[in-house]
Design a protein around this motif. Structure first.
Motif, PDB file in Angstrom:
ATOM      1  N   PHE A 177      34.431  -4.366  24.617  1.00 49.50           N
ATOM      2  CA  PHE A 177      34.244  -5.434  24.273  1.00 49.50           C
ATOM      3  C   PHE A 177      34.506  -6.386  25.050  1.00 49.50           C
ATOM      4  O   PHE A 177      34.802  -8.027  25.038  1.00 49.50           O
ATOM      5  CB  PHE A 177      34.624  -5.847  22.709  1.00 49.50           C
ATOM      6  CG  PHE A 177      34.129  -5.271  21.806  1.00 49.50           C
ATOM      7  CD1 PHE A 177      32.763  -5.671  20.895  1.00 49.50           C
ATOM      8  CD2 PHE A 177      34.144  -3.870  21.120  1.00 49.50           C
ATOM      9  CE1 PHE A 177      31.939  -4.976  20.423  1.00 49.50           C
ATOM     10  CE2 PHE A 177      34.031  -3.516  19.740  1.00 49.50           C
ATOM     11  CZ  PHE A 177      33.083  -4.218  19.515  1.00 49.50           C
ATOM     12  N   ASN A 178      34.858  -5.449  26.483  1.00 47.85           N
ATOM     13  CA  ASN A 178      35.982  -7.050  27.817  1.00 47.85           C
ATOM     14  C   ASN A 178      37.157  -7.254  27.409  1.00 47.85           C
ATOM     15  O   ASN A 178      37.093  -8.761  27.391  1.00 47.85           O
ATOM     16  CB  ASN A 178      34.845  -7.413  28.107  1.00 47.85           C
ATOM     17  CG  ASN A 178      32.903  -7.207  28.674  1.00 47.85           C
ATOM     18  OD1 ASN A 178      33.486  -6.051  29.409  1.00 47.85           O
ATOM     19  ND2 ASN A 178      32.101  -7.659  28.775  1.00 47.85           N
ATOM     20  N   VAL A 179      37.717  -6.356  26.729  1.00 50.09           N
ATOM     21  CA  VAL A 179      38.847  -6.964  25.508  1.00 50.09           C
ATOM     22  C   VAL A 179      40.564  -6.290  26.393  1.00 50.09           C
ATOM     23  O   VAL A 179      41.227  -6.109  25.477  1.00 50.09           O
ATOM     24  CB  VAL A 179      39.119  -7.598  24.181  1.00 50.09           C
ATOM     25  CG1 VAL A 179      38.020  -9.135  24.092  1.00 50.09           C
ATOM     26  CG2 VAL A 179      38.442  -6.374  23.663  1.00 50.09           C
ATOM     27  N   THR A 180      40.151  -5.787  28.083  1.00 53.92           N
ATOM     28  CA  THR A 180      41.216  -4.615  28.066  1.00 53.92           C
ATOM     29  C   THR A 180      42.751  -5.021  27.482  1.00 53.92           C
ATOM     30  O   THR A 180      43.628  -4.714  27.929  1.00 53.92           O
ATOM     31  CB  THR A 180      41.587  -4.739  29.300  1.00 53.92           C
ATOM     32  OG1 THR A 180      41.544  -5.770  30.195  1.00 53.92           O
ATOM     33  CG2 THR A 180      40.003  -4.209  29.763  1.00 53.92           C
ATOM     34  N   GLY A 181      43.555  -6.808  27.837  1.00 52.97           N
ATOM     35  CA  GLY A 181      44.400  -7.393  27.092  1.00 52.97           C
ATOM     36  C   GLY A 181      44.544  -7.492  25.849  1.00 52.97           C
ATOM     37  O   GLY A 181      45.719  -7.840  25.497  1.00 52.97           O
ATOM     38  N   TRP A 182      43.587  -6.933  25.209  1.00 51.43           N
ATOM     39  CA  TRP A 182      44.015  -6.478  23.489  1.00 51.43           C
ATOM     40  C   TRP A 182      45.000  -4.969  23.791  1.00 51.43           C
ATOM     41  O   TRP A 182      45.596  -5.394  22.334  1.00 51.43           O
ATOM     42  CB  TRP A 182      43.086  -6.808  22.854  1.00 51.43           C
ATOM     43  CG  TRP A 182      42.397  -8.014  22.790  1.00 51.43           C
ATOM     44  CD1 TRP A 182      42.458  -9.372  23.557  1.00 51.43           C
ATOM     45  CD2 TRP A 182      41.131  -8.119  21.661  1.00 51.43           C
ATOM     46  NE1 TRP A 182      41.668 -10.645  23.131  1.00 51.43           N
ATOM     47  CE2 TRP A 182      41.122  -9.844  22.154  1.00 51.43           C
ATOM     48  CE3 TRP A 182      40.934  -8.178  21.187  1.00 51.43           C
ATOM     49  CZ2 TRP A 182      40.037 -10.670  21.210  1.00 51.43           C
ATOM     50  CZ3 TRP A 182      39.166  -8.276  19.630  1.00 51.43           C
ATOM     51  CH2 TRP A 182      39.211  -9.946  20.751  1.00 51.43           C
ATOM     52  N   LYS A 183      44.469  -4.359  23.598  1.00 49.07           N
ATOM     53  CA  LYS A 183      45.219  -3.274  23.445  1.00 49.07           C
ATOM     54  C   LYS A 183      44.972  -2.492  22.667  1.00 49.07           C
ATOM     55  O   LYS A 183      46.254  -2.980  21.698  1.00 49.07           O
ATOM     56  CB  LYS A 183      46.909  -3.383  24.256  1.00 49.07           C
ATOM     57  CG  LYS A 183      47.222  -3.000  25.708  1.00 49.07           C
ATOM     58  CD  LYS A 183      46.113  -2.520  26.622  1.00 49.07           C
ATOM     59  CE  LYS A 183      47.346  -1.355  26.891  1.00 49.07           C
ATOM     60  NZ  LYS A 183      46.227  -0.719  27.567  1.00 49.07           N
ATOM     61  N   VAL A 184      44.225  -2.128  22.056  1.00 52.57           N
ATOM     62  CA  VAL A 184      43.567  -1.746  20.506  1.00 52.57           C
ATOM     63  C   VAL A 184      43.150  -0.576  20.989  1.00 52.57           C
ATOM     64  O   VAL A 184      41.791  -0.764  21.360  1.00 52.57           O
ATOM     65  CB  VAL A 184      43.161  -3.033  19.599  1.00 52.57           C
ATOM     66  CG1 VAL A 184      42.730  -1.971  18.875  1.00 52.57           C
ATOM     67  CG2 VAL A 184      44.043  -3.956  19.520  1.00 52.57           C
ATOM     68  N   GLY A 185      43.845   0.674  20.231  1.00 53.91           N
ATOM     69  CA  GLY A 185      43.124   2.121  20.472  1.00 53.91           C
ATOM     70  C   GLY A 185      43.139   2.588  19.228  1.00 53.91           C
ATOM     71  O   GLY A 185      43.781   2.184  18.656  1.00 53.91           O
ATOM     72  N   TRP A 186      42.780   4.119  19.406  1.00 53.04           N
ATOM     73  CA  TRP A 186      42.438   4.600  18.226  1.00 53.04           C
ATOM     74  C   TRP A 186      42.270   6.257  18.488  1.00 53.04           C
ATOM     75  O   TRP A 186      42.040   6.407  19.165  1.00 53.04           O
ATOM     76  CB  TRP A 186      41.046   4.273  17.064  1.00 53.04           C
ATOM     77  CG  TRP A 186      40.313   3.939  17.594  1.00 53.04           C
ATOM     78  CD1 TRP A 186      38.638   4.929  17.451  1.00 53.04           C
ATOM     79  CD2 TRP A 186      39.557   3.155  17.922  1.00 53.04           C
ATOM     80  NE1 TRP A 186      37.848   4.506  18.293  1.00 53.04           N
ATOM     81  CE2 TRP A 186      37.959   3.091  18.465  1.00 53.04           C
ATOM     82  CE3 TRP A 186      40.522   1.275  18.300  1.00 53.04           C
ATOM     83  CZ2 TRP A 186      37.111   1.732  18.830  1.00 53.04           C
ATOM     84  CZ3 TRP A 186      39.229   0.502  18.311  1.00 53.04           C
ATOM     85  CH2 TRP A 186      37.715   0.638  18.826  1.00 53.04           C
ATOM     86  N   VAL A 187      43.108   6.846  17.662  1.00 58.64           N
ATOM     87  CA  VAL A 187      43.083   8.581  17.762  1.00 58.64           C
ATOM     88  C   VAL A 187      41.634   8.998  16.252  1.00 58.64           C
ATOM     89  O   VAL A 187      42.812   8.815  15.353  1.00 58.64           O
ATOM     90  CB  VAL A 187      43.301   8.786  17.609  1.00 58.64           C
ATOM     91  CG1 VAL A 187      43.706  10.367  17.782  1.00 58.64           C
ATOM     92  CG2 VAL A 187      44.901   8.209  19.006  1.00 58.64           C
ATOM     93  N   CYS A 188      40.945   9.901  16.037  1.00 60.15           N
ATOM     94  CA  CYS A 188      40.133  10.206  15.186  1.00 60.15           C
ATOM     95  C   CYS A 188      40.962  11.258  15.641  1.00 60.15           C
ATOM     96  O   CYS A 188      40.732  13.037  16.357  1.00 60.15           O
ATOM     97  CB  CYS A 188      39.099  10.566  15.532  1.00 60.15           C
ATOM     98  SG  CYS A 188      38.507   8.185  14.993  1.00 60.15           S
ATOM     99  N   LEU A 207      34.170  -9.977  33.033  1.00 58.96           N
ATOM    100  CA  LEU A 207      32.736 -10.458  32.112  1.00 58.96           C
ATOM    101  C   LEU A 207      33.580 -11.337  30.647  1.00 58.96           C
ATOM    102  O   LEU A 207      34.307 -10.518  30.249  1.00 58.96           O
ATOM    103  CB  LEU A 207      31.871  -9.346  31.784  1.00 58.96           C
ATOM    104  CG  LEU A 207      30.869  -9.082  32.634  1.00 58.96           C
ATOM    105  CD1 LEU A 207      30.155  -7.766  32.858  1.00 58.96           C
ATOM    106  CD2 LEU A 207      29.993  -9.788  33.541  1.00 58.96           C
ATOM    107  N   ASP A 208      33.190 -11.597  29.639  1.00 59.51           N
ATOM    108  CA  ASP A 208      33.467 -12.103  28.920  1.00 59.51           C
ATOM    109  C   ASP A 208      33.069 -11.240  27.423  1.00 59.51           C
ATOM    110  O   ASP A 208      32.086 -10.564  27.471  1.00 59.51           O
ATOM    111  CB  ASP A 208      32.963 -13.787  28.060  1.00 59.51           C
ATOM    112  CG  ASP A 208      33.496 -14.498  29.596  1.00 59.51           C
ATOM    113  OD1 ASP A 208      34.861 -14.548  29.631  1.00 59.51           O
ATOM    114  OD2 ASP A 208      32.984 -15.774  29.220  1.00 59.51           O
ATOM    115  N   GLY A 209      34.563 -11.332  26.769  1.00 58.55           N
ATOM    116  CA  GLY A 209      34.150 -10.508  25.837  1.00 58.55           C
ATOM    117  C   GLY A 209      32.930 -11.525  24.892  1.00 58.55           C
ATOM    118  O   GLY A 209      32.506 -12.915  24.385  1.00 58.55           O
TER     119      GLY A 209
END
Length: 398
Positions: free
Chosen positions: A248-259, A46-48
């Protein structure tokens, strides 16, 4: 000394020994070779959202191509803090309590490297995402499996917390509890009562929680995702991890976060700086603007995925492969015993030839050596026509 002589005496470090080609790589290659419909890995077809993709392209062309700050693009940290406030009522300071990472997997790795010394123990619910045992091993820690109990509710099998098993797994060496909810690979959402019981044990035994919530927006039907960090006494002992990839269907962007509390986030940042330092500047800039509107986008994506899940579940039932409940995420578990199989690995190796479909054996996610292997995982984060084609093939092969 010749190169051949040097190579003859060489062997990999113990921490990676035995980590050869994964079953995911094998099944993806099987799909390529056979032309089978790939319902194996959780890679969306699926597209973002188009505005998000255009924002990233504009940021890249505008020159946002150098390192971002080590803790992440400031506007994205502010957006993540705002998201946690709106969704869970949790306050995190963008400066010091939010860290942007190269995907959720790096966040998990950096967290365990930061929190564990050799000989420490990490608890994880079994089956679990396959990165957990790997990164615990890199940290010198031992990952201790806590099996989820199989249950049947409303006629459909699923999974539940076994609190007695969890309590029995805690020892004097236990340092961290890895909690994944919504859960991969089972699709389980831990209930409010289950989270309260886990939180009570963590407070009692002074455990730190690392909670992986990458499927937080992909919850279906009457299930509700809650974060354990919002429970009494848990914010100060919890690192909450999520990412943009699944939402967002953008697994290849590899942007995550920790809180989390500043002292824990600083420890994660200390490890993370020597893994990637920082990455994904144009993606971070685009996501900073998109995260505020995530609820509208996620609602549309949930409808699509829920429809795919139902198509796949009905098809598996017609094919005699009993599906389990999937309350969230990308995946359905199916019981293969009606097809005369009890070995999920063998079943998945034969399935592309028998039915023209690829799945993943659930045993790839199981830690306990005596765990049952009669389940396989099918992905439904595909275009509807791919799910329909796979279902038709499975029914024909039954």
């Amino acid at each position: 000394m010749s190169m051949d002589a040097r190579e003859t005496g060489w062997s990999p470090a113990a921490r990676v020994r035995g980590m050869g080609e994964s079953v995911f790589t094998e099944m993806t290659e099987l799909a390529r070779r056979t032309g089978a419909v790939n319902l194996g890995q959780g890679v969306p077809e699926l597209d973002g959202p188009r505005p998000l993709l255009e924002e990233a392209a504009a940021a890249l062309l505008a020159g946002a191509n150098q390192y971002p700050p080590a803790y992440g693009f400031p506007a994205l940290r502010e957006a993540v803090a705002g998201h946690q406030r709106r969704r869970y009522g949790l306050e995190y300071a963008p400066e010091g309590e939010v860290l942007v990472t190269t995907g959720a997997t790096e966040a998990i790795a950096a967290a365990l490297l930061a929190l564990c010394d050799p000989g420490d123990e990490v608890l994880a619910f079994d089956p679990c995402y396959d990165a957990y045992p790997a990164v615990a091993r890199f940290a010198g820690a031992r990952l201790v499996p806590v099996p989820l109990a199989e249950e049947t509710a409303g006629g459909a099998p699923g999974f539940a917390l076994d609190l007695d098993a969890l309590r029995a797994a805690v020892t004097g060496r236990t340092r961290v509890l890895m909690l994944n909810t919504p859960h991969n690979p089972t699709g389980k959402v831990f209930t409010e009562a289950e989270l309260a019981a886990i939180a009570e044990l963590c407070r009692e035994r002074d455990l730190t929680v690392v909670t992986d919530e990458v499927y937080e927006h992909l919850v279906y039907d009457d299930a509700t995702h809650r974060t354990i960090a919002a429970l009494p006494g848990m914010r100060e002992r919890t690192l909450t991890i999520s990412s943009a990839g699944k939402t967002f269907n953008v697994t290849g962007w590899k942007v995550g976060w920790v809180c989390g509390p500043a002292r824990l986030v600083a420890a994660v940042a200390a490890a993370k700086q020597f893994l990637t330092y920082a990455s994904g500047t144009p993606y971070q800039e685009a996501l900073a603007r998109a995260l505020g509107g995530v609820e509208e986008w996620a609602g549309e994506l949930r409808r699509t995925l829920r429809r795919n899940r139902d198509l796949l579940s009905e098809g598996l039932t017609r094919a005699g492969l009993r599906p389990y409940r999937a309350e969230a995420g990308y995946f359905l578990q199916a019981d293969i015993r009606a097809w005369g199989h009890t070995d999920g690995v063998r079943f998945c190796r034969e399935l592309p030839l028998r039915a023209g479909v690829v799945a993943i054996p659930t045993s790839a996610f199981l830690l306990a050596p005596d765990a049952p292997s009669h389940l396989v995982r099918f992905s439904f984060c595909r275009r509807e026509k791919s799910v329909v084609e796979a279902v038709e093939k499975l029914i024909a092969a039954a």
